[in-house]
Design a protein around this motif. Structure first.
Motif, PDB file in Angstrom:
ATOM      1  N   LYS A 210       0.861  -1.184   0.000  1.00  0.00           N
ATOM      2  CA  LYS A 210       0.000   0.000   0.000  1.00  0.00           C
ATOM      3  C   LYS A 210       0.894   1.231   0.000  1.00  0.00           C
ATOM      4  O   LYS A 210       1.799   1.361   0.821  1.00  0.00           O
ATOM      5  CB  LYS A 210      -0.925   0.004   1.214  1.00  0.00           C
ATOM      6  CG  LYS A 210      -2.033   1.034   1.086  1.00  0.00           C
ATOM      7  CD  LYS A 210      -3.161   0.829   2.076  1.00  0.00           C
ATOM      8  CE  LYS A 210      -4.263   1.831   1.792  1.00  0.00           C
ATOM      9  NZ  LYS A 210      -5.358   1.750   2.753  1.00  0.00           N
ATOM     10  N   ALA A 211       0.633   2.136  -0.962  1.00  0.00           N
ATOM     11  CA  ALA A 211       1.513   3.292  -1.135  1.00  0.00           C
ATOM     12  C   ALA A 211       0.809   4.596  -0.763  1.00  0.00           C
ATOM     13  O   ALA A 211       1.176   5.664  -1.236  1.00  0.00           O
ATOM     14  CB  ALA A 211       2.007   3.344  -2.580  1.00  0.00           C
ATOM     15  N   SER A 212      -0.250   4.486   0.041  1.00  0.00           N
ATOM     16  CA  SER A 212      -0.949   5.688   0.496  1.00  0.00           C
ATOM     17  C   SER A 212      -1.281   5.534   1.973  1.00  0.00           C
ATOM     18  O   SER A 212      -1.485   4.418   2.460  1.00  0.00           O
ATOM     19  CB  SER A 212      -2.234   5.896  -0.315  1.00  0.00           C
ATOM     20  OG  SER A 212      -3.052   4.751  -0.240  1.00  0.00           O
ATOM     21  N   GLN A 213      -1.370   6.641   2.671  1.00  0.00           N
ATOM     22  CA  GLN A 213      -1.680   6.594   4.090  1.00  0.00           C
ATOM     23  C   GLN A 213      -3.176   6.417   4.302  1.00  0.00           C
ATOM     24  O   GLN A 213      -3.985   6.773   3.443  1.00  0.00           O
ATOM     25  CB  GLN A 213      -1.215   7.882   4.771  1.00  0.00           C
ATOM     26  CG  GLN A 213       0.303   8.044   4.755  1.00  0.00           C
ATOM     27  CD  GLN A 213       0.734   9.346   5.397  1.00  0.00           C
ATOM     28  OE1 GLN A 213       0.022  10.335   5.325  1.00  0.00           O
ATOM     29  NE2 GLN A 213       1.910   9.343   6.027  1.00  0.00           N
ATOM     30  N   THR A 214      -3.562   5.904   5.439  1.00  0.00           N
ATOM     31  CA  THR A 214      -4.979   5.773   5.772  1.00  0.00           C
ATOM     32  C   THR A 214      -5.610   7.159   5.761  1.00  0.00           C
ATOM     33  O   THR A 214      -5.062   8.109   6.314  1.00  0.00           O
ATOM     34  CB  THR A 214      -5.141   5.139   7.169  1.00  0.00           C
ATOM     35  OG1 THR A 214      -4.425   3.903   7.182  1.00  0.00           O
ATOM     36  CG2 THR A 214      -6.614   4.884   7.494  1.00  0.00           C
ATOM     37  N   GLY A 215      -6.758   7.258   5.091  1.00  0.00           N
ATOM     38  CA  GLY A 215      -7.451   8.548   5.022  1.00  0.00           C
ATOM     39  C   GLY A 215      -6.954   9.445   3.907  1.00  0.00           C
ATOM     40  O   GLY A 215      -7.414  10.584   3.768  1.00  0.00           O
TER      41      GLY A 215
END
Length: 692
Positions: A210-215
């Protein structure tokens, strides 16, 4: 009434109107209208009508059309059959109803592969044309794709399922029914038909990072896709995996890259380090946790926005380097883009990912400034009522699929009546229509004949390059003259089928060729076709109509009598040599044809006057806007520009005038300079708000 029932009613009304106006069969009008959607959706690259039916019951043969030369579409032979019911009610059909519709098409295919069947037909018969093409290209065919086009609602669940093998060539079928067309016409997509289930259909879930932060605003993933999986996915869905605008972009280029294919064959283990990988988007991603960590189990509506040549080249390895594919791996950057944000986000991803392409990929998107400007003209430019009609009207430009149907659908019944008078359905046109009108007039009927998407790709490339140099010529007068071309094109579409020489078939080719011929003959050093008279009257003068039909008869002759050795007329119409043949013929137009022309100097002076009016209007609008922003606002702009050292002496002088309102009011010229300066400063970081 449900949206589907309303869509069905409108569709049937449109088809009846088209059939009545042109004198064609309803099923032919249905075929033309719906296959436009198929090419736009990437199901096919081109669709040529070729109707043939014979026999009954178990002996019945039928075909309605085919998807051009399979050598132009990676060896895929596309065949189309129509299931059209003339009914005011929405009818349904299920999986059990599919074989009786598709089996006659499969029987036709088996017969069409034999010279005996072909030679028993008349050479001008559409069935002869298709049979001859199949026999000539069968050695290159890698897959047969049967497409069932219906105005009934399909209540079965299977689609794109393998039916049978034919001499080691797989056959797939897909259904485009009323509900699927309705979804496409409202949103430009038929989404749920493309869910890639890695877990169940393609071996196993794909490990992902996963290359994006939560939210985060958008979810992103990095994945390593095995070449075998990617090839099989592309084998199943083909060009529908390629984002529509990228697909258009690539149609003007080689389908696969020989260098990439060489790596697959000779150095598959080095494919990953050598290749830049894919950039892709999806509507939705389902993830699972495995012993090795996160993995992607399924992807909804995968669209590859960069890496189409990589994908095509790996797919070619299924045939030429199957054993090596197990050693090929490709990286994928996947971004999840909600459908309501796709029009803004996807073009940017594609533009930035495709920077190595000389032509900006964003030139093909519906939110390119050219399309937005044409849309703005289409909502504001009023054309006077035709003779015998009471209401002035506008032409509705649909720069992205669904704008018309959705704009109308939001209105009350009373408002819909008003909308229908303002924007008659017959005056709706799309991006691909615009490209057809322009390229027919510009003398490219052979390109128009290659299909809506290929023609649009060529047109968009030209517009993108011209726009980047100067957008000034695409003004309101250009738009009005575009509408004149649309009126000519649509008039020809209606009149050609009524002519005594018309034998059925090739209408689309005859229309574009006839229009190109008349424009070619009319436009010279001293005189040009008087387009201004046409948009003012909103009709084609009688003398011009006779000239167009004379050219249409000649176009029919050139297209249906190809030189020896050329037997497929649809394919012949796609060649420059065909256009050269018509262009070189001398036609004896009636004496009153001159009344349809105007002096080049008159046309130029009309353009100069229109430009002067536009400059004046722009100045007045800029002055109004500058005054409404207020002196306080311009003081803020001046302070920011001075502190950031962004202002020239002229900028300062004009901003001082704006900041001293109402004591001093900027002229329209000064106001335009101020508004242009404001746009420039915003690009450089100014974020000031309005102030009075």
């Amino acid at each position: 009434m449900s949206e589907l029932h309303e869509y069905h009613q409108n569709l049937m009304a449109d088809i009846r109107r088209e059939a009545d106006a042109s004198g064609v069969l309803m099923v032919e009008a249905f075929f033309d209208r719906m296959t436009e959607r198929l090419t736009e959706a990437g199901e096919l690259e081109v669709a040529d009508r070729a109707f043939y039916q014979s026999g009954e019951g178990g002996q019945k043969l039928r075909i309605d059309g085919y998807a051009g030369d399979p050598r132009d579409s990676e060896g895929v032979l596309g065949l189309i059959v129509c299931d059209f019911v003339d009914s005011d009610e929405v009818r349904t059909f299920g999986k059990g109803d599919v074989p009786p519709i598709l089996n006659p098409l499969i029987r036709f295919l088996k017969k069409a592969r034999t010279e005996e069947f072909r030679d028993a037909l008349n050479e001008v018969s559409p069935a002869f044309q298709v049979s001859d093409l199949i026999i000539a290209t069968w050695a290159q065919v890698t897959k047969v794709k049967l497409i069932l086009v219906s105005n009934r609602q399909y209540i079965g669940r299977d689609d794109t399922v393998k039916l049978a093998e034919l001499s080691d060539v797989p056959i797939t079928w897909s259904v485009w029914d009323l509900a699927r067309f309705e979804r496409f016409d409202r949103s430009g997509q038929a989404r749920e038909d493309m869910v890639i289930d890695f877990a169940n259909d393609f071996g196993a879930p794909l490990p992902a990072l996963k290359a994006s932060q939560t939210g985060a605003a958008l979810e992103s993933y990095l994945m390593i896709v095995p070449g075998q999986q990617l090839a099989e996915i592309y084998d199943r869905w083909g060009a529908r995996l390629l984002e529509a605008n990228v697909r258009s972009f690539l149609q003007a280029r080689a389908k696969t890259n020989k260098g990439i294919q060489k790596t697959v064959k000779e150095e598959p283990e080095l494919f990953f380090p050598y290749n830049n990988g894919l950039s892709a988007t999806a509507d939705e991603v389902t993830c699972v946790r495995t012993n090795d960590g996160l993995a992607v189990a399924s992807i909804s509506n995968l669209q590859i926005v960069n890496g189409a040549q990589t994908t095509g080249s790996i797919h070619a390895g299924l045939k030429s380097a199957r054993e090596q594919l197990s050693q090929v791996f490709v990286q994928m950057k996947l971004t999840v883009v909600p459908p309501d944000r796709s029009e803004d986000i996807v073009p940017k991803i594609s533009e930035y990912a495709n920077t190595q392409n000389k032509v900006n990929a964003a030139d093909f998107f519906s939110n390119h400034p050219f399309h937005i400007r044409i849309e703005q003209f289409s909502r504001s430019v009023i054309f006077t009522a035709r003779e015998g009609e009471r209401h002035d009207s506008k032409w509705f430009y649909e720069r992205s699929r669904g704008q018309f149907i959705n704009a109308r659908g939001r209105l009350t019944p009373a408002q819909q009546k008003k909308f229908d008078l303002e924007f008659p359905k017959a005056q709706l046109f799309s991006k691909t229509d615009l490209a057809k009108f322009e390229y027919s007039a510009a003398g490219y009927p052979h390109v128009v004949s290659r299909g809506a998407q290929k023609n649009f790709a060529e047109f968009a490339k030209e517009i993108g390059e011209a726009w980047s140099k100067s957008d000034a010529k695409y003004d309101e007068l250009w738009y009005r003259r575009l509408i004149a071309k649309a009126i000519i094109f649509r008039k020809l579409e209606t009149e050609v089928p009524k002519q005594p020489w018309y034998e059925g078939g090739y209408r689309a080719n005859i229309v574009t060729y006839a229009m190109a011929k008349v424009f070619h003959d009319a436009n010279g050093e001293k005189q040009v076709l008087d387009l201004d008279a046409i948009w003012r009257r909103q009709s084609v003068p009688e003398a011009l109509q006779r000239a167009l039909l004379l050219a249409a008869a000649e176009a029919h002759d050139v297209i249906t009598r190809p030189p020896s050795g050329v037997r497929n007329m649809s394919e012949w119409a796609k060649q420059q040599a065909c256009w050269n043949g018509l262009k070189g013929r001398k036609l004896d137009y009636d004496e009153d044809f001159d009344s349809c022309l105007t002096l080049v100097e008159t046309a130029r002076s009309t353009r100069r006057a229109a430009r002067a009016t536009e400059v004046m209007t722009e100045g007045i609008n800029a002055q109004t806007e500058a005054v409404s922003l207020g002196a306080g606002f311009w003081n803020t702009v001046m302070d920011w520009g001075r502190s950031e050292r962004k202002l020239t002496p002229k900028d300062m002088q004009i901003l001082q005038i704006c900041a001293s309102m109402p004591r001093r009011i900027p002229t329209d010229f000064q106001a335009k300079h101020a508004m242009d300066l404001l746009a420039r400063l915003k690009d450089q970081g100014f974020e000031g708000g309005h102030s009075q």
